[in-house]
Design a protein around this motif. Structure first.
Motif, short mmCIF file in Angstrom:
data_model
loop_
_atom_site.label_atom_id
_atom_site.label_comp_id
_atom_site.label_asym_id
_atom_site.label_seq_id
_atom_site.Cartn_x
_atom_site.Cartn_y
_atom_site.Cartn_z
N LYS A 113 0.87 -1.17 0.00
CA LYS A 113 0.00 0.00 0.00
C LYS A 113 0.91 1.22 0.00
N LEU A 114 0.69 2.08 -0.98
CA LEU A 114 1.51 3.28 -1.13
C LEU A 114 0.62 4.51 -1.17
N SER A 115 1.11 5.56 -0.56
CA SER A 115 0.37 6.81 -0.55
C SER A 115 0.88 7.75 -1.63
N GLY A 116 -0.04 8.34 -2.36
CA GLY A 116 0.35 9.34 -3.33
C GLY A 116 0.77 10.62 -2.64
N ILE A 117 1.62 11.39 -3.29
CA ILE A 117 2.05 12.67 -2.72
C ILE A 117 1.77 13.78 -3.72
N ARG A 118 1.38 14.92 -3.17
CA ARG A 118 1.02 16.07 -4.01
C ARG A 118 2.24 16.97 -4.16
N GLU A 119 2.83 16.95 -5.31
CA GLU A 119 3.99 17.79 -5.61
C GLU A 119 3.79 18.42 -6.98
N GLU A 120 4.31 19.58 -7.13
CA GLU A 120 4.21 20.25 -8.43
C GLU A 120 5.54 20.15 -9.15
N THR A 121 5.75 19.04 -9.82
CA THR A 121 6.95 18.87 -10.64
C THR A 121 6.53 18.66 -12.08
N GLU A 122 7.46 18.80 -12.95
CA GLU A 122 7.15 18.77 -14.38
C GLU A 122 7.16 17.34 -14.91
N VAL B 184 -3.00 3.36 -1.60
CA VAL B 184 -3.57 2.63 -2.73
C VAL B 184 -2.91 1.26 -2.78
N LYS B 185 -3.71 0.22 -3.10
CA LYS B 185 -3.16 -1.13 -3.23
C LYS B 185 -2.33 -1.22 -4.50
N VAL B 186 -1.11 -1.71 -4.37
CA VAL B 186 -0.19 -1.83 -5.49
C VAL B 186 0.29 -3.28 -5.56
N LEU B 187 0.05 -3.94 -6.70
CA LEU B 187 0.42 -5.34 -6.90
C LEU B 187 1.66 -5.44 -7.78
N ALA B 188 2.46 -6.47 -7.54
CA ALA B 188 3.72 -6.66 -8.28
C ALA B 188 4.60 -5.44 -8.16
N CYS B 189 4.79 -5.02 -6.94
CA CYS B 189 5.59 -3.83 -6.65
C CYS B 189 7.08 -4.21 -6.74
N ILE B 190 7.86 -3.37 -7.39
CA ILE B 190 9.29 -3.64 -7.49
C ILE B 190 9.98 -3.20 -6.20
N LEU C 31 4.92 8.36 -7.11
CA LEU C 31 3.96 8.70 -6.07
C LEU C 31 3.15 9.94 -6.45
N GLN C 32 3.76 10.84 -7.18
CA GLN C 32 3.02 12.00 -7.67
C GLN C 32 1.98 11.59 -8.71
N ALA C 33 2.38 10.65 -9.57
CA ALA C 33 1.45 10.16 -10.59
C ALA C 33 0.27 9.43 -9.95
N VAL C 34 0.51 8.72 -8.85
CA VAL C 34 -0.57 8.06 -8.12
C VAL C 34 -1.55 9.10 -7.61
N PHE C 35 -1.04 10.18 -7.03
CA PHE C 35 -1.92 11.24 -6.53
C PHE C 35 -2.72 11.87 -7.66
N ARG C 36 -2.07 12.12 -8.78
CA ARG C 36 -2.77 12.72 -9.92
C ARG C 36 -3.89 11.82 -10.41
N LEU C 37 -3.65 10.51 -10.39
CA LEU C 37 -4.66 9.57 -10.87
C LEU C 37 -5.83 9.48 -9.90
#
Length: 377
Positions: free
Chosen positions: A134-143, A244-250, A231-237
């Motif tokens: 389980k990973l938490s998204g983070i809100r960052e403003e990067t390009e 969020v549940k994440v399967l086959a995590c590296i 993690l930023q992309a997770v938050f955006r999604l």
């Protein structure tokens, strides 16, 4: 009772049974499955009283096994109409399909079991523990640029995996453009997609996602220096910082996970043992010479005394012989060759017998323990 393999034009006739047994699957998913997957798969059925009462689907994948590639089948949709259960239909379908795959010299077949106990009597064994987090998204403003993949992105996705991740694994479904084209449609049928992440126009990562009650992410593949961007992309999604549940995590994401476990996920059944043994290698600098008997009560042609020696390249050459230094069941051999259990553990099984000399020689084998099999259809 009649057991037979359907002709391709008959595949759609199994949808009624699927809908009756797997009621959780959506119309969108079944529309995808019966339009895309049944064009290339094989379906075995049992007919009784003029109707299909039981079925088993074989979905083909090209699988990388060490340095070689083989066609293999993923077993799915093993189902029997409720009022016809308890008559041995499932066992008949498994045995018939396995015999045919043996004749085709497939090294193994694989599946994700509803319950382990259903398949162990047929000598399927777990070989792959999938990392789930389980990973938490983070809100960052990067390009970063994130967008859903289309089928014309398939070649780029295949190149990204093969250049950056394929080297990590010994056993995985080969990722070419056709693979990712199919996965685009598959994820869309699950109210999801494949998310592509780019920075300065360059792909830095991608992941599959589906949405039912909440989001579920599968196979986040990111270049090591871009974990924060994932993690930023997770938050955006998701629009949320909730885990969020994440399967086959590296492994790169383990330290950032709220929770992390490895769950037994995929079982393998060795089919044509000689083909598989000839794809195995010895550890660097080692030379092997040993023999052992194999017990396979279903695919009885595997039940021979096998002699293993290696070529100069390190690849093993297997051939039949007469003198045995020990005995392994096909199930125990599966767990050993795929690195799931040690010889020390397997020696405790009543039908396994290893001399000290044989155990020493078998330790020279390079197990196929770096596995990445996350296909669910």
């Amino acid at each position: 009772m009649q057991l037979r393999k359907l002709e391709q034009k008959e595949h759609g006739s199994t949808r009624k049974l699927w809908e009756a047994v797997f009621q959780e699957d959506t119309k969108a998913f079944l529309d995808y499955y019966y339009f895309i997957k049944t064009k290339e798969n094989e379906i075995y059925v049992v007919e009784e009283d003029g109707e299909i009462r039981s079925m088993l689907h074989l979905n083909p994948y090209m699988i990388q096994v060490g340095n070689q590639q083989f066609l293999s089948n993923y077993i799915i949709a093993v189902a029997t109409e409720e009022s016809y259960r308890g008559r041995g239909y499932m066992g008949s379908l498994l045995r018939e399909s396995m015999q045919e795959m043996y004749r085709q010299k497939m090294p193994f077949t694989f599946l994700m079991p509803a319950a382990e106990a259903i398949y162990t009597p047929y000598d399927f064994r777990f070989v792959y523990r999938q990392a789930q987090a389980k990973l938490s998204g983070i809100r960052e403003e990067t390009e970063i640029e994130d967008s859903d993949a289309a089928i014309f992105d398939a070649e780029e996705m295949a190149s990204f995996f093969n250049e950056n991740f394929a080297w990590r694994y010994q056993v995985f479904a080969c990722r070419d453009a056709a693979y990712y084209q199919t996965r685009v449609f598959e994820q869309q049928s699950e109210n999801g997609g494949i998310r592509l992440i780019r920075k300065d126009g360059r792909m830095i990562g991608m992941f599959f996602y589906a949405k039912e009650e909440g989001y579920e992410i599968l196979e986040p593949l990111f270049l090591p220096e871009y974990q924060e961007e994932f993690l930023q992309a997770v938050f955006r999604l998701t629009g949320s910082s909730e885990p969020v549940k994440v399967l086959a995590c590296i492994p790169e994401f383990e330290k950032k996970a709220v929770s992390w476990e490895k769950k037994p996920m995929i079982m393998i059944r060795i089919l044509h043992l000689e083909t598989l043994l000839n794809a195995i290698t010895v550890k660097e600098g080692e030379n092997i010479c040993c023999s052992f008997a194999v017990l396979d009560p279903i695919l009885t042609k595997n039940s021979r005394i096998w002699r293993l020696e290696n070529e100069e390249s390190g690849t093993i050459r297997a051939r039949e012989t007469e003198d045995s230094q020990g005995v392994l069941t096909i199930g125990a051999l599966t767990e050993f060759l795929f690195g799931y259990r040690s010889l020390e553990e397997l020696k405790e099984e009543p039908e396994v017998f290893l001399t000290e000399e044989l155990e020493k020689e078998l330790q020279k084998i390079q197990p196929l323990n770096r596995i990445f099999l996350n296909e669910i259809v």
